[in-house]
Scaffold this active site. Structure first.
Site, PDB file in Angstrom:
ATOM      1  N   ASP A  90     -12.442  -3.748  24.294  1.00  0.00           N
ATOM      2  CA  ASP A  90     -12.071  -3.973  25.692  1.00  0.00           C
ATOM      3  C   ASP A  90     -12.415  -2.726  26.496  1.00  0.00           C
ATOM      4  O   ASP A  90     -12.358  -1.607  25.983  1.00  0.00           O
ATOM      5  CB  ASP A  90     -10.558  -4.207  25.807  1.00  0.00           C
ATOM      6  N   HIS A 147     -14.458  -3.048  17.132  1.00  0.00           N
ATOM      7  CA  HIS A 147     -14.965  -4.035  16.188  1.00  0.00           C
ATOM      8  C   HIS A 147     -16.493  -3.992  16.134  1.00  0.00           C
ATOM      9  O   HIS A 147     -17.146  -3.476  17.040  1.00  0.00           O
ATOM     10  CB  HIS A 147     -14.490  -5.434  16.590  1.00  0.00           C
ATOM     11  N   SER A 250     -10.552   6.331  24.704  1.00  0.00           N
ATOM     12  CA  SER A 250     -11.814   7.044  24.769  1.00  0.00           C
ATOM     13  C   SER A 250     -12.981   6.121  25.074  1.00  0.00           C
ATOM     14  O   SER A 250     -12.870   5.207  25.863  1.00  0.00           O
ATOM     15  CB  SER A 250     -12.052   7.828  23.491  1.00  0.00           C
TER      16      SER A 250
END
Length: 289
Positions: A90, A147, A250
């Site tokens: 995200d 991911h 980050s």
């Protein structure tokens, strides 16, 4: 004026000392401290707990456990497709496009070296010459597990020590070579496209970077530390599988070889979510140089 002061303060702040201090608070299980941190953070950044596997703020053992919370199984539906590059996290697009030789665009006239980003590995950098890249910024409210954008076998991992500047848009626009200066973990996977690098970049008050195969990556000195995983200890991850996480937020940078990506209609600042398609993929002909 505020932006300039914010950047100047970062140059004089003891990055690692501050990060270790925040890391202690983030890891503590002292009830009143962790509850205060979690509740204030969730309210300040409007964290959507409805999509979390565990929506109960009071049940998390520490702030870090809350921050790295898993999502419900149906919160980020993915259409797995070997011919598409999926978003690894995200966040929002910082930049994406073509690597100019071995120079990657950062923001507003600022660029950085691909070789430096990869920890000084000239041979590896050459494999991505004129390739493509995508930089995804994770804001504090975002899901902070990363991911796999594409399936592959891990070949090498390099921990590159460095500074811990903030990676928010203000700092990205104001600090030269930001992503090649900050501490980072460079993971290279062999895929049907050739090598693909997934780079987890540390930032101000990031307590740690973890991968699913090595756990927390701890600094081992002032020089890059290299780890080889094939053929001695192959790690194979499928598209969509978790590969790492940040304890406090980050940036993720994807680096791909030349001639394999056709980007979707995305630009700097575009919000993205885990699993959304970033690009159409076209494997290179083995006879191509």
């Amino acid at each position: 004026m505020k932006s300039t002061l914010f950047i100047l303060l970062q140059y004089i702040t003891p990055h690692h000392l501050l990060s270790r201090l925040v890391g202690w608070f983030a890891n503590t299980e002292i009830t009143w401290i962790k509850r205060l941190f979690i509740e204030k953070f969730a309210a300040q950044f409007a964290v959507n707990m409805a999509e979390a596997e565990n929506p109960d703020l009071s049940s998390y053992a520490s702030f870090n456990e809350f921050f790295c919370r898993p999502l419900r199984a149906d919160a980020r539906p993915m259409t797995l497709d070997a011919n598409r590059l999926l978003c690894p996290a995200d966040g929002a697009i910082s930049q994406l496009g073509t690597i100019d030789g071995q120079t990657i665009f950062q923001a507003k006239g600022r660029s950085f070296s691909l070789k430096a980003l990869l920890g000084g590995n000239a041979e590896l950098a050459e494999q991505f010459h004129n390739g493509s890249f995508c930089t995804v910024y994770l804001s504090p409210k975002d899901y902070h597990r990363v991911h796999m954008p594409i399936g592959g076998t891990l070949t090498t991992m390099t921990h590159v020590p460095g500074a811990l500047f903030s990676v928010n848009p203000t700092t990205v626009e104001g600090v030269d070579n930001l992503f090649a200066r900050n501490e980072r973990v460079v993971s290279v996977f062999e895929t049907h496209l050739g090598p693909v690098a997934v780079i987890l970049v540390g930032a101000m008050i990031v307590a740690s970077i973890e991968t699913v195969w090595a756990g927390e990556i701890a600094p081992r000195g002032k020089q890059p530390t290299h780890f080889n995983y094939r053929p001695q200890a192959p790690v194979e991850l499928h598209q969509g599988e978790e590969m790492g996480r940040f304890k406090l937020g980050s940036t993720v940078i994807l680096v791909l070889p030349p001639g394999v990506t056709e980007w979707e209609s995305l630009s700097s600042g575009t919000p993205v979510r885990l699993g959304e398609p970033l690009a159409q993929l076209t494997p290179r002909n083995p006879t191509e140089s």
